[in-house]
Design an enzyme around this catalytic site. Structure first.
Site, short mmCIF file in Angstrom:
data_model
loop_
_atom_site.label_atom_id
_atom_site.label_comp_id
_atom_site.label_asym_id
_atom_site.label_seq_id
_atom_site.Cartn_x
_atom_site.Cartn_y
_atom_site.Cartn_z
N LYS A 11 2.55 -8.98 4.17
CA LYS A 11 2.54 -8.01 5.27
C LYS A 11 3.51 -8.46 6.37
O LYS A 11 3.99 -9.61 6.38
CB LYS A 11 1.11 -7.88 5.80
CG LYS A 11 0.12 -7.34 4.75
CD LYS A 11 -1.30 -7.24 5.31
CE LYS A 11 -2.27 -6.74 4.26
NZ LYS A 11 -3.66 -6.62 4.80
N TYR A 51 -3.00 2.91 1.59
CA TYR A 51 -4.33 2.65 2.14
C TYR A 51 -5.18 3.93 2.19
O TYR A 51 -6.09 4.03 3.01
CB TYR A 51 -4.20 2.04 3.54
CG TYR A 51 -3.87 0.55 3.52
CD1 TYR A 51 -4.65 -0.35 2.79
CD2 TYR A 51 -2.79 0.04 4.23
CE1 TYR A 51 -4.36 -1.70 2.77
CE2 TYR A 51 -2.50 -1.32 4.22
CZ TYR A 51 -3.30 -2.19 3.48
OH TYR A 51 -3.03 -3.55 3.46
N ARG A 87 -6.29 -12.13 -6.42
CA ARG A 87 -7.29 -11.93 -5.37
C ARG A 87 -7.93 -13.27 -4.98
O ARG A 87 -8.24 -13.50 -3.81
CB ARG A 87 -8.37 -10.95 -5.84
CG ARG A 87 -7.88 -9.53 -6.06
CD ARG A 87 -7.71 -8.75 -4.77
NE ARG A 87 -8.96 -8.47 -4.10
CZ ARG A 87 -9.07 -7.64 -3.06
NH1 ARG A 87 -8.00 -7.02 -2.58
NH2 ARG A 87 -10.23 -7.44 -2.49
N THR A 93 -11.12 -10.97 2.59
CA THR A 93 -10.43 -10.08 3.54
C THR A 93 -10.47 -10.64 4.96
O THR A 93 -9.47 -10.58 5.69
CB THR A 93 -11.09 -8.69 3.51
OG1 THR A 93 -11.09 -8.22 2.16
CG2 THR A 93 -10.35 -7.70 4.39
N ARG A 104 -5.20 -16.68 2.69
CA ARG A 104 -5.78 -16.28 3.97
C ARG A 104 -6.58 -17.41 4.61
O ARG A 104 -6.59 -17.57 5.84
CB ARG A 104 -6.65 -15.04 3.78
CG ARG A 104 -5.85 -13.76 3.53
CD ARG A 104 -6.75 -12.64 3.07
NE ARG A 104 -6.07 -11.35 2.98
CZ ARG A 104 -6.56 -10.30 2.34
NH1 ARG A 104 -7.74 -10.39 1.72
NH2 ARG A 104 -5.91 -9.15 2.31
N ASN A 114 -3.95 -10.37 8.30
CA ASN A 114 -4.36 -11.27 7.22
C ASN A 114 -3.28 -11.51 6.16
O ASN A 114 -3.57 -11.89 5.03
CB ASN A 114 -5.70 -10.83 6.62
CG ASN A 114 -5.64 -9.47 5.95
OD1 ASN A 114 -4.57 -8.87 5.83
ND2 ASN A 114 -6.79 -8.99 5.51
N HIS A 117 -1.50 -8.63 0.89
CA HIS A 117 -2.29 -7.64 0.16
C HIS A 117 -2.22 -7.94 -1.33
O HIS A 117 -1.17 -8.35 -1.84
CB HIS A 117 -1.73 -6.23 0.38
CG HIS A 117 -2.28 -5.22 -0.58
ND1 HIS A 117 -3.47 -4.56 -0.37
CD2 HIS A 117 -1.84 -4.81 -1.80
CE1 HIS A 117 -3.72 -3.77 -1.40
NE2 HIS A 117 -2.75 -3.90 -2.29
N GLU A 128 -0.68 1.22 -7.36
CA GLU A 128 0.15 0.60 -6.33
C GLU A 128 1.53 0.18 -6.87
O GLU A 128 2.54 0.32 -6.17
CB GLU A 128 -0.60 -0.58 -5.70
CG GLU A 128 -1.79 -0.10 -4.87
CD GLU A 128 -2.74 -1.21 -4.43
OE1 GLU A 128 -2.50 -2.39 -4.76
OE2 GLU A 128 -3.73 -0.89 -3.74
#
Ligand code: DAT
Ligand code: MG
Length: 152
Positions: A11, A51, A87, A93, A104, A114, A117, A128
């Site tokens: 991000k 999103y 993940r 998150t 993170r 954070n 993604h 995506e």
């Protein structure tokens, strides 16, 4: 386990903070294969589609403002179990709940900043990848050290 692809994006906060190399390196060292990579400042339309499931949430507008605020590093990674594994590498998150050792957990503090993604399942990964990349932007290739990372 079938070979999978997943969508991962650093991000704008991760790019601004100079964390691109650090984050790419974690996926490389794990042993996943990079098959798509580009820098893009997302439009509000792209951000809204990406999103879309959060459209009714109170944080949606701020999330779109943030993700469109500067360049994002969009990636597609390939490998056995890469969707769930990415993940795990990324962590929870809420960065304060993310385990040390995760991206993170190590590199972020705030849920709204954070850093990264990752697709949360096979259907979102497909959606995506197609949303962010054209077919021509994805590469099928064999790493020269393939035999040292995958038991055949
Ligand atoms: P993840 O990015 O771990 O898949 P998510 O899909 O639930 O998490 O939410 C997408 C992003 O939206 C998340 O990375 C940060 C933001 N977000 C989620 N919940 C939030 C909240 N309660 N307040 C502010 N931002 C939030
Ligand atoms: Mg999500």
């Amino acid at each position: 386990m079938a070979m999978e692809r997943t969508f991962v994006a650093i991000k704008p906060d991760g790019v601004q903070r100079g964390l691109v190399g650090e984050i790419l390196g974690r996926f490389e060292r794990k042993g996943f294969k990079l098959v798509g990579l580009k820098q893009v400042t997302p439009s509000r339309d792209l951000a809204g589609e990406h999103y879309g499931v959060h459209r009714e949430r109170p944080f949606f507008a701020g999330l779109v403002d943030f993700i469109t605020s500067g360049p994002v590093i969009a990636m597609v990674w390939e490998g056995d179990g890469v969707i769930a594994s990415a993940r795990k590498l990324i962590g929870a998150t809420k960065p304060l709940e993310a385990e040390p050792g995760t991206i993170r957990g190590d590199l972020a503090v705030n849920i709204g900043r954070n850093v990264i993604h990752g697709s949360d399942g096979p259907d979102t990964a497909q959606f995506e990848i197609n949303l962010w990349f054209s077919a021509e932007e994805l590469n099928t290739w064999t790493p020269s050290d393939q035999d040292w990372r995958i038991e055949s």
